[in-house]
Structures are given as structure tokens and as C-alpha cells.
Scaffold this active site. Structure first.
Site, PDB file in Angstrom:
ATOM      1  N   GLY A  96      42.698  43.238  32.953  1.00 14.79           N
ATOM      2  CA  GLY A  96      41.570  43.497  33.867  1.00 14.79           C
ATOM      3  C   GLY A  96      41.242  42.168  34.350  1.00 14.79           C
ATOM      4  O   GLY A  96      40.632  41.316  33.795  1.00 14.79           O
ATOM      5  N   HIS A  97      41.593  42.093  35.706  1.00  8.44           N
ATOM      6  CA  HIS A  97      41.221  40.892  36.322  1.00  8.44           C
ATOM      7  C   HIS A  97      40.068  40.858  37.228  1.00  8.44           C
ATOM      8  O   HIS A  97      39.791  41.847  37.994  1.00  8.44           O
ATOM      9  CB  HIS A  97      42.428  40.360  37.254  1.00  8.44           C
ATOM     10  CG  HIS A  97      43.594  39.987  36.616  1.00  8.44           C
ATOM     11  ND1 HIS A  97      44.904  40.125  37.224  1.00  8.44           N
ATOM     12  CD2 HIS A  97      43.876  39.897  35.298  1.00  8.44           C
ATOM     13  CE1 HIS A  97      45.927  39.896  36.292  1.00  8.44           C
ATOM     14  NE2 HIS A  97      45.267  39.778  35.198  1.00  8.44           N
ATOM     15  N   ASP A 114      42.448  36.458  29.967  1.00  9.11           N
ATOM     16  CA  ASP A 114      41.050  36.398  30.269  1.00  9.11           C
ATOM     17  C   ASP A 114      40.724  34.760  30.845  1.00  9.11           C
ATOM     18  O   ASP A 114      39.813  34.545  30.793  1.00  9.11           O
ATOM     19  CB  ASP A 114      39.977  36.651  29.313  1.00  9.11           C
ATOM     20  CG  ASP A 114      40.292  38.118  28.768  1.00  9.11           C
ATOM     21  OD1 ASP A 114      40.789  38.940  29.355  1.00  9.11           O
ATOM     22  OD2 ASP A 114      40.380  38.168  27.439  1.00  9.11           O
ATOM     23  N   LYS A 123      40.902  35.522  40.015  1.00  9.20           N
ATOM     24  CA  LYS A 123      40.236  34.739  41.116  1.00  9.20           C
ATOM     25  C   LYS A 123      41.001  33.786  41.614  1.00  9.20           C
ATOM     26  O   LYS A 123      41.016  33.470  42.734  1.00  9.20           O
ATOM     27  CB  LYS A 123      38.810  33.992  40.666  1.00  9.20           C
ATOM     28  CG  LYS A 123      39.041  32.674  40.423  1.00  9.20           C
ATOM     29  CD  LYS A 123      37.663  32.179  40.356  1.00  9.20           C
ATOM     30  CE  LYS A 123      37.951  30.763  40.957  1.00  9.20           C
ATOM     31  NZ  LYS A 123      36.705  29.830  40.956  1.00  9.20           N
TER      32      LYS A 123
HETATM   33  P1  GDP Z   1      41.905  37.268  34.007  1.00  9.07           P
HETATM   34  O1  GDP Z   1      42.259  38.601  33.451  1.00  9.07           O
HETATM   35  O2  GDP Z   1      42.541  36.122  33.767  1.00  9.07           O
HETATM   36  O3  GDP Z   1      41.619  37.413  35.581  1.00  9.07           O
HETATM   37  O4  GDP Z   1      40.186  36.849  33.464  1.00  9.07           O
HETATM   38  P2  GDP Z   1      38.960  37.813  33.373  1.00  9.07           P
HETATM   39  O5  GDP Z   1      38.834  38.559  34.450  1.00  9.07           O
HETATM   40  O6  GDP Z   1      39.166  38.643  31.973  1.00  9.07           O
HETATM   41  O7  GDP Z   1      37.809  36.712  33.004  1.00  9.07           O
HETATM   42  C1  GDP Z   1      37.534  35.802  34.000  1.00  9.07           C
HETATM   43  C2  GDP Z   1      35.978  35.792  34.135  1.00  9.07           C
HETATM   44  O8  GDP Z   1      35.688  34.424  34.243  1.00  9.07           O
HETATM   45  C3  GDP Z   1      35.840  36.816  35.492  1.00  9.07           C
HETATM   46  O9  GDP Z   1      34.565  37.374  35.347  1.00  9.07           O
HETATM   47  C4  GDP Z   1      35.787  35.635  36.278  1.00  9.07           C
HETATM   48  O10 GDP Z   1      34.780  35.923  37.737  1.00  9.07           O
HETATM   49  C5  GDP Z   1      35.224  34.371  35.765  1.00  9.07           C
HETATM   50  N1  GDP Z   1      35.695  33.055  36.114  1.00  9.07           N
HETATM   51  C6  GDP Z   1      36.693  32.743  36.752  1.00  9.07           C
HETATM   52  N2  GDP Z   1      36.690  31.646  36.825  1.00  9.07           N
HETATM   53  C7  GDP Z   1      35.686  31.049  36.415  1.00  9.07           C
HETATM   54  C8  GDP Z   1      35.040  29.790  36.374  1.00  9.07           C
HETATM   55  O11 GDP Z   1      35.785  28.608  37.000  1.00  9.07           O
HETATM   56  N3  GDP Z   1      33.655  29.511  36.134  1.00  9.07           N
HETATM   57  C9  GDP Z   1      33.031  30.693  35.534  1.00  9.07           C
HETATM   58  N4  GDP Z   1      31.735  30.258  35.259  1.00  9.07           N
HETATM   59  N5  GDP Z   1      33.644  31.877  35.647  1.00  9.07           N
HETATM   60  C10 GDP Z   1      34.813  32.085  35.975  1.00  9.07           C
END
Ligand code: GDP
Length: 430
Positions: A47-48, A20, A25
Site C-alpha cells: 500500500g503505497h 512503509d 512518494k
Molecule cells: P510505502 O509503502 O513505502 O510507500 O509507505 P506508506 O505509504 O505505507 O507510508 C508512507 C507514508 O508516509 C505516506 O503516508 C507518505 O505520504 C508519508 N511520507 C513519506 N515520506 C514522508 C516524509 O518525508 N515526511 C512525512 N511527514 N511523511 C512522509
């Protein structure tokens, strides 16, 4: 494939902590200038969360490169495929206006399929002594079946005759476990998925040849500390999100660490933040970046930065650069604590104990706290424009972890980044 010049052709994006981190992104951003995006392990338990102009959109079995129509997305051997769930996801993306066709998506014929009996088996396992609070996506059971030579691969699933020929022995095996499967029902139940997914099947060797000299992004799911071999065993996922799980060549490994790391379930949480501060940092459920599981919806436990496991993750993955995500969240805190060592039974240690019983006894040792920057930085795009205290914090990571901070993420959108490292910056430009 370490290249001598400064150009990166293949970047691997990998979680450094407990998942997570916001890998999705970063993959979305890096694939803006790439030809192929490859998911190399895991399954629908990933879940990205990404954001497009309509809001939040989550990829599970579609690599995050699907958000960019010029990118070919490959779900490689080593990944697990839930046929019904991937169809749901494909339809959701199509409804949202994205193309998902054989032109931009391929599934390895070697991906093992998750079937209904795996899900039933997981429900039983998760009510027993060895439950680990999984996402209930049948991942452990599909992996166990694969290791036990009882799995079914995508190429066999798609062929009605092969599927029919393989199932009877499996049916016998599962009857011994008290799970009853009817052959005819199964053949009928999976027909629609077989018909609709057939067009996506590809061979790994064909993809490797076709994209030999192209620009690649390798998308990791889950993260290093959840790795089956290198992670917090037994609180792990049943794959290798670490470098060990990548069979493809790459020349830059970008390790993603969320500045306020999160974890779930019974896993030891050595640097857990006090509940009141966690609540503040977690955000409102439903917000794109709120700290609730993208697949499970569970609240995540939030932790202070921990250089002990971060250093370990950098080392075992031989990471080239660090991406610090959710850096903007530091602005919510007056000061930041950094765990530099652990105390185990009263003795200071600077390594990660792998014995689960000892790990659970570790207490954090914090270094000097740093004053935060109580200011919105989400619109800043250049390192030099960051507040002085933000620069000091980045320096603190680089000094303690002896690695370059290549990318700073300052908001949920793909363009909310600062890229201090030239090599990483040039990957984004033709
Ligand atoms: P992943 O599985 O590694 O892709 O991560 P998740 O999807 O579970 O969680 C990442 C969450 O953090 C998502 O809702 C992103 O939109 C958000 N996110 C990613 N980078 C940033 C950031 O730099 N700042 C903030 N505020 N949110 C972020």
C-alpha cells in the site's frame, strides 16, 4: 549494469527496513522524468500512499508511476494479481481523473492470480499457530500454490478454455482441505474481471525490448527485513523485496530507510520506543503520514534508528545510496537515540543474529544521543539550508553506515525532498 559515466538510467527504489518507508512518494518523484515504472514483486498487500492535489491516494497493484500520465507502468512477472481488487483500484484511479489504459498500464501474462479460495485458505491459516498477522490478501497462499505447481497465471486466467481446463484438479485439491469450490460458479464469478482485464495483458520480453534504452524506475514493495530469504524469518512476506527479487538490469539502488522505522505483528522490535513517545510520533489516524497500515489500518510500532539491521540491509543489497524518509519527524523529539550494537546474553555484538530465538533475546546498545532540531524543515529544499543539528544527524548516518545519503524526504508530498547527491539529482533532470 554499473555505468562508468555519472548518468543513471535505471534506479531501483527499495525498502531497507520493515516497509512503509514512503517508497511510493519517491517513486512518484523519480518517475517525473522516467519512461517506465516496474513493480517487481509482491501483490495487493503493498500500500503505497501518495498525495495529489485532492489528498491521499494509495496504490496497491498499480505502480506509483501511474500518477504521471507519460509513464508506462508494468506489473511484472513475480508479482501476484488479485483480479477483483485490481479492477477496484483501476476504477478508483479513473474516478479520480487518472488515465489507466493499455497505453500506460500492463500486467505480465506470468503474474500469478489470487482467487477466492486463496483468501478463504488464508483466513484459516491466520487462525492457526503460524499466524503472522498478514494483510489477508491471499499473498502467502497464492505464493504457496505457485511453488506447489498449483498456481494459475494471468494468461491462463484470461482464457476461458484454459481456466476451465486447469480448475478441476485445483478443486479436488482444495476439497481435501475442506474448501469447496464450484466450477460453474467460479467460471461465472470471474467473467467480468476476465473481460475487463484482458486488454492489459503483456509479455515481459516485449516490455524489455520496447524500453531497452529508456529511463526506468523499479518500484519495490514491502522491504528488505521482510524478505523471504534475508529478512526476519518467519516474520516475513512471501517474496523477495531485496535485490534478489529484481530480474531487470539497473545501475543505481536507492535504499529507503524511514528515520523512525516501524514494524507490526509479532516480529522482534529491538529498539522499540516508549509508548508515550510513540503515540506522539504516530500522528492522528486518517492523516496522510500517520503511522497506521495503508492496507490494514493497524497501528504501527515505532522504533529508534537501528544501525545493525540498516548496515546489514545496505550490505546484502549492495545499495548505492540511502534515502532517509520522514526526516521532518525528528523535529518532534528533543534528542535522538541511535542503536549501534546489540547485546545478546550480556555480550555486545555488531551483527544481526538470524536465529529467531536469539534475535528475540537481543537488547539494544545505544551510542551517544544527538540533539534534534526542534524546527519545521518541511519547506527546506537545499541541504545547506538545514539546521546545524539536522546536518549532524545526516553525518551520523553516513559515518556509521558508510554510505552517501542521496535523498532526504521532509514531508509527504513528492516535492518535499532535499537531494544532496548529484547523480540522483541528475536523474530528475533530462
Ligand atoms: P510505502 O509503502 O513505502 O510507500 O509507505 P506508506 O505509504 O505505507 O507510508 C508512507 C507514508 O508516509 C505516506 O503516508 C507518505 O505520504 C508519508 N511520507 C513519506 N515520506 C514522508 C516524509 O518525508 N515526511 C512525512 N511527514 N511523511 C512522509
Amino acid at each position: 549494469m554499473k555505468m562508468n559515466n555519472n548518468k543513471i538510467k535505471r534506479t531501483a527504489v527499495m525498502g531497507g527496513g520493515f516497509g512503509d518507508e514512503g517508497k511510493g512518494k519517491i517513486v512518484d518523484l523519480l518517475t517525473k522524468n522516467a519512461d517506465i515504472c516496474v513493480r517487481y514483486q509482491g501483490g495487493g498487500n503493498a500500500g503505497h500512499t501518495n498525495e495529489d492535489e485532492k489528498g491521499k491516494i494509495v496504490t496497491h497493484q498499480l505502480p506509483s508511476g501511474i500518477l504521471n500520465p507519460w509513464v508506462y507502468n508494468f506489473y511484472a512477472a513475480g508479482c501476484l494479481l488479485d483480479p477483483d481488487k485490481v479492477l477496484e483500484e483501476i476504477n478508483e484511479f479513473r474516478k479520480r481523473g487518472y488515465e489507466v489504459s493499455p497505453k500506460n498500464y500492463g500486467i505480465s501474462e506470468l503474474a500469478h492470480v489470487t482467487l477466492d479460495y486463496h483468501l478463504k485458505e488464508e483466513k484459516i491459516a491466520e487462525s492457526g499457530a503460524f499466524k503472522v498477522d498478514t494483510t489477508l490478501r491471499g499473498i502467502t497462499q497464492t505464493t504457496s500454490a505457485k511453488v506447489n505447481r498449483q498456481g494459475i497465471r494471468f494468461c491462463e486466467f484470461l482464457d476461458q478454455d484454459s481456466f476451465r481446463a486447469i480448475l478441476p484438479k485445483i478443486i479436488e485439491e482444495y476439497a481435501n482441505k475442506g474448501i469447496n469450490i464450484s466450477l460453474d460458479e467460479y467460471l461465472e464469478m470471474y467473467k467480468p474481471a476476465q473481460e475487463q482485464l484482458a486488454e492489459f495483458v503483456v509479455k515481459d520480453e516485449d516490455i524489455i525490448k520496447r524500453f531497452k534504452d529508456k529511463k526506468w524506475v523499479l518500484e519495490g514493495a514491502q522491504a528488505t527485513m521482510l524478505d523471504m530469504d534475508f529478512g526476519y524469518y518467519p516474520f516475513i512476506t512471501t517474496s523477495n523485496p531485496s535485490r534478489k527479487g529484481i530480474s531487470f538490469d539497473f545501475d543505481y539502488l536507492l535504499l529507503v530507510i524511514k528515520v523512525i522505522p516501524s514494524s507490526v505483528g509479532d516480529r522482534p522490535k529491538i529498539t522499540q520506543i516508549d509508548e508515550k513517545t510513540q503515540e506522539l510520533l504516530r500522528g492522528k489516524k486518517g492523516n496522510t503520514d500517520a503511522e497506521y497500515g495503508a492496507t490494514s489500518g493497524r497501528p504501527r510500532q515505532l522504533l529508534w534508528p537501528d544501525f545493525v539491521w540498516a548496515d546489514y540491509a545496505i550490505t546484502i543489497n549492495e545499495a548505492d545510496g540511502l534515502a532517509l524518509t520522514k526526516f521532518d519527524k525528528f523535529s518532534m523529539l528533543p534528542e535522538i537515540k541511535f542503536c549501534t550494537d546489540y547485546k545478546l546474553d550480556g555480550k555486545k555484538i555488531n551483527y544481526l543474529p538470524h536465529d529467531r530465538i536469539k534475535l528475540a533475546r537481543c537488547k539494544p546498545v545505544y551510542g551517544e544521543s544527538l540533539e534534534s532540531f526542534e524546527q519545521d524543515i518541511s519547506d527546506i529544499r537545499k541541504f545547506e539550508d538545514l539546521p546545524k543539528n539536522a546536518k549532524k544527524i545526516v553525518q551520523c548516518y553516513e559515518d556509521n553506515l558508510k554510505i552517501k545519503v542521496a535523498l532526504l524526504s521532509v514531508g509527504p508530498r513528492y516535492d518535499q525532498v532535499i537531494i544532496p547527491e548529484k547523480k540522483m539529482y541528475s536523474f530528475l533532470n533530462k
